[in-house]
Design a protein around this motif. Structure first.
Motif, PDB file in Angstrom:
ATOM      1  N   THR A  48     -10.715  11.119  -8.700  1.00 27.20           N
ATOM      2  CA  THR A  48      -9.308  10.737  -8.508  1.00 27.20           C
ATOM      3  C   THR A  48      -9.095   9.972  -7.206  1.00 27.20           C
ATOM      4  O   THR A  48      -8.145   9.194  -7.086  1.00 27.20           O
ATOM      5  N   ARG A  49      -9.962  10.179  -6.205  1.00 23.62           N
ATOM      6  CA  ARG A  49      -9.791   9.462  -4.926  1.00 23.62           C
ATOM      7  C   ARG A  49      -9.958   7.954  -5.067  1.00 23.62           C
ATOM      8  O   ARG A  49      -9.534   7.189  -4.186  1.00 23.62           O
ATOM      9  N   GLU A  50     -10.565   7.514  -6.166  1.00 16.99           N
ATOM     10  CA  GLU A  50     -10.779   6.071  -6.361  1.00 16.99           C
ATOM     11  C   GLU A  50      -9.549   5.360  -6.909  1.00 16.99           C
ATOM     12  O   GLU A  50      -9.525   4.128  -6.955  1.00 16.99           O
ATOM     13  N   PHE A  51      -8.541   6.116  -7.332  1.00 17.23           N
ATOM     14  CA  PHE A  51      -7.364   5.498  -7.944  1.00 17.23           C
ATOM     15  C   PHE A  51      -6.324   5.151  -6.883  1.00 17.23           C
ATOM     16  O   PHE A  51      -6.112   5.907  -5.929  1.00 17.23           O
ATOM     17  N   SER A  52      -5.641   4.018  -7.084  1.00 17.37           N
ATOM     18  CA  SER A  52      -4.570   3.589  -6.177  1.00 17.37           C
ATOM     19  C   SER A  52      -3.311   4.425  -6.416  1.00 17.37           C
ATOM     20  O   SER A  52      -3.256   5.235  -7.338  1.00 17.37           O
ATOM     21  N   GLY A  53      -2.286   4.174  -5.580  1.00 18.06           N
ATOM     22  CA  GLY A  53      -1.063   4.974  -5.664  1.00 18.06           C
ATOM     23  C   GLY A  53      -0.408   4.957  -7.026  1.00 18.06           C
ATOM     24  O   GLY A  53       0.026   5.999  -7.534  1.00 18.06           O
ATOM     25  N   GLY A  54      -0.326   3.769  -7.656  1.00 15.47           N
ATOM     26  CA  GLY A  54       0.301   3.674  -8.972  1.00 15.47           C
ATOM     27  C   GLY A  54      -0.454   4.459 -10.028  1.00 15.47           C
ATOM     28  O   GLY A  54       0.144   5.114 -10.883  1.00 15.47           O
ATOM     29  N   TRP A  55      -1.793   4.402  -9.974  1.00 19.77           N
ATOM     30  CA  TRP A  55      -2.599   5.130 -10.952  1.00 19.77           C
ATOM     31  C   TRP A  55      -2.555   6.635 -10.699  1.00 19.77           C
ATOM     32  O   TRP A  55      -2.602   7.448 -11.630  1.00 19.77           O
ATOM     33  N   ARG A  56      -2.459   7.033  -9.432  1.00 21.43           N
ATOM     34  CA  ARG A  56      -2.358   8.470  -9.111  1.00 21.43           C
ATOM     35  C   ARG A  56      -1.030   9.034  -9.623  1.00 21.43           C
ATOM     36  O   ARG A  56      -0.957  10.172 -10.078  1.00 21.43           O
TER      37      ARG A  56
END
Length: 635
Positions: A161-169
């Protein structure tokens, strides 16, 4: 579902709201509106049980489940997407683990007639029934359906999950909420970090769902299409409006008109009472004391002001020459991911471009390149000599620890030039942005999200830019401030580049779009966002019709035609129907274009606005129906 009674909240002895009461019924879809700082997020936190009110009570059934989506995300970084999403089913996972333990205990048992063995059998039966009722068998299928609906691919499931940007999180948090299927959904600005495609998916989901919803949002299209009730926190009170956003605007205008009439009446009575109070001081015996007390009550009612403070954007624009930004064969990539592939364009004065595309397509990177903060890998850019860029970045304002509001502004300039050529002090300009003198020494880090955004906008505009580059400017701004910003941008004479997920905002402020389609491809669409979505719908309808035609042709191989056979022609009645449909489509399209022009003009009254919005919805439905019939006849 939920009953709120005489709720009150105070911060530092200052009441945020007092004695508000309301009920949330099954299948209500409620939007919560109000100015920044009115207490919208606080109210959601209280309903979610995260914060406690100063006074009042909340009644709800003991078994009521609440799903709360805050503005700030709290994802674990040490897990994968699929494992994080499975947390939505923690209760079911616990049941499965207990079933495994009980099953093992039964396998290890030797006395099959003992009371303990029979209790284990009963427990296993109960757990299996509960698992079946809650739909555990479909858990992985539901997770996959929800994640793919929110734009994730199967390749993403095992990504950390740390690889996802704010929108994807934000999408991950949203997936967990939707999968839990709570009785009541509390969503705090759910559209802030989502791209338009996912906003429309969520909009469609909530329209179809029978969930009970209370959400804070400034997305007016989302609000209008999803919600059937609007709660407004106004001057510490909660006012309920039934209907859509258009109904709310009309109802609010009517309410304020009645309130103003009552205030005017109170002021007239106050003048007469004041004459009595002053003229007969010697006659004030105990017998007239009630009238003296009534005078002071009347004085309090007459002192009410309905003036609504709003941001006043009044700033000069630096002179802009003919050359703005010229791009020649620009390339840019992150590793194997292409952002721009041979992009060429010459921006012109007065041009207003909206930029749309999915999260991760490179929209913010494109703005950085246009602003000169990143250099292209290939190609060249030329900036005009008089160009002065104001860049409002998505990350928000940057400040030092302990920095005050006044420090932030005076570091840029002590004076600001207004649109009429006058020069005013930076402190005066602060008051135009609703920062009164008593707030000047307030630290920036303790401001609310909306206040920080407003201060950031001020710091961008006070530099007198002639090209504005805005990356998600609508996040955390209340609707009143958005209206003021929209009006300013409509009158702005320089060039404008906007990345936004707010479709209403894009429709009001831009005249054409750059659509980021992925792999460095950018489509230049002349028209507003609503027109682009209508174009896509027509394109998809034609593709579906063509696909159906191909499938029918494959399912039924063509038969050899007799030598003298001819293709069946339309009957006279069918030909007349085709001609009628074509004429009606042209008429409907012209009517829609005229209505859209009226809507964007800002000259309509609230009643006319509501009627025009409803008519456009009817026209779009009629066009879809007639186009499908036209295709059927021509096939």
């Amino acid at each position: 579902m939920v009953s709120v009674n005489n709720l009150g909240v105070e911060f530092s002895a200052r009441p945020l709201f007092t004695d508000i009461s309301f009920v949330i019924n099954d299948n209500d879809k409620i939007a919560l509106t109000g100015k920044n700082g009115a207490g919208k997020s606080t109210l959601l936190k209280i309903l979610a049980g995260i914060e406690q009110p100063t006074s009042g009570s909340i009644g709800r059934p003991n078994d009521l489940t609440i799903g709360y989506l805050p503005q700030q995300m709290n994802l674990a970084d040490d897990t994968t997407l699929i494992n994080e999403t499975r947390k939505a089913f923690n209760d079911l996972i616990g049941i499965k683990e207990e079933i495994e333990r009980v099953t093992q205990q039964l396998a290890d048992a030797t006395d099959y007639e003992s009371e303990g063995y029979h209790k284990l059998i009963d427990r296993l039966t109960f757990l299996n029934e509960r698992l079946e009722v809650q739909g555990a068998a479909n858990m992985d299928a539901e997770i996959e359906t929800t994640l793919t609906g929110l734009g994730f691919s199967r390749d993403d499931f095992e990504r950390p999950t740390r690889e996802f940007s704010g929108g994807w999180r934000m999408r991950v948090e949203l997936a967990k909420i939707l999968l839990r299927r709570p009785d009541v959904l509390l969503l705090d600005e759910p559209t802030n970090h989502l791209d338009i495609e996912i906003i429309e998916y969520l909009e469609s989901y909530l329209q179809r769902s029978r969930c009970t919803l209370l959400m804070v949002t400034h997305d007016r299209y989302f609000l209008d299409r999803v919600c059937n009730t609007i709660f407004e926190i106004d001057r510490g009170e909660l006012v309920v409006y039934k209907g859509s956003y258009s109904d709310y605007l009309a109802g609010r205008e009517e309410r304020y008109a009645h309130m103003q009439a009552d205030i005017d009446k109170s002021r007239n009575l106050l003048r007469r009472e004041l004459e009595w109070i002053r003229s007969t001081p010697q006659a004030r015996t105990g017998k007239a004391r009630y009238r003296v007390n009534a005078f002071y009550d009347l004085k309090e009612r007459a002192a009410v002001s309905l003036r609504t403070d709003s941001v006043d954007i009044d700033v000069a624009q630096a002179r802009l020459g003919r050359k703005i930004v010229d791009c020649y064969d620009i390339d840019f990539a992150y590793g194997d991911k292409t952002i721009l592939d041979g992009f060429s364009y010459k921006f012109t004065r007065g041009e207003k471009v909206g930029i749309v595309g999915c999260n991760g397509a490179g929209k913010s990177t494109f703005l950085d390149i246009m602003a000169g903060l990143r250099q292209p890998a290939a190609g060249r850019m030329e900036h005009g000599e008089t160009l002065r860029i104001g860049y409002y970045r998505q990350q928000g304002i940057s400040f030092r620890p302990g920095q005050t509001i006044l420090d932030t502004v005076t570091e840029i300039a002590d004076e600001v030039r207004t649109s009429d050529g006058r020069t005013i002090s930076a402190t005066s300009y602060l008051t135009k942005f609703l920062f009164p003198p008593e707030t000047f020494n307030k630290r920036v880090d303790i401001l609310s999200g909306g206040e920080q955004r407003r201060l950031y906008l001020l710091t961008v505009l006070m530099r007198n830019p002639n090209m504005l580059i805005l990356d998600e400017p609508t996040n955390d701004l209340d609707i009143l401030t958005l209206n003021v910003l929209e009006e300013y941008l409509q009158q702005f004479e320089g060039s404008l580049l906007i990345v936004s997920h707010d479709r209403y905002f894009l429709d009001k402020t831009t005249d054409h779009l750059f659509v980021f389609e992925g792999n460095g491809r950018i489509r230049d669409f002349v028209g507003r966002y609503s027109e682009y979505r209508e174009y896509l719908r027509q394109e998809q309808a034609e593709q579906r019709a063509g696909q159906r035609k191909s499938e029918q042709a494959e399912a039924k191989p063509p038969q050899p035609r007799p030598r003298n056979a001819e293709r069946r022609r339309l009957s006279y009645k069918e030909q007349r129907e085709v001609e009628t449909i074509e004429a009606e489509l042209a008429s409907l399209t012209d009517e829609r274009t005229a209505l859209e022009a009226s809507l964007s003009s800002g000259s309509l009254s609230y009643d006319e606005l509501a009627a025009a919005s409803e008519r456009i919805r009817q026209i779009i439905a009629a066009i879809d129906e007639k186009e499908m019939r036209w295709l059927e006849l021509n096939e």
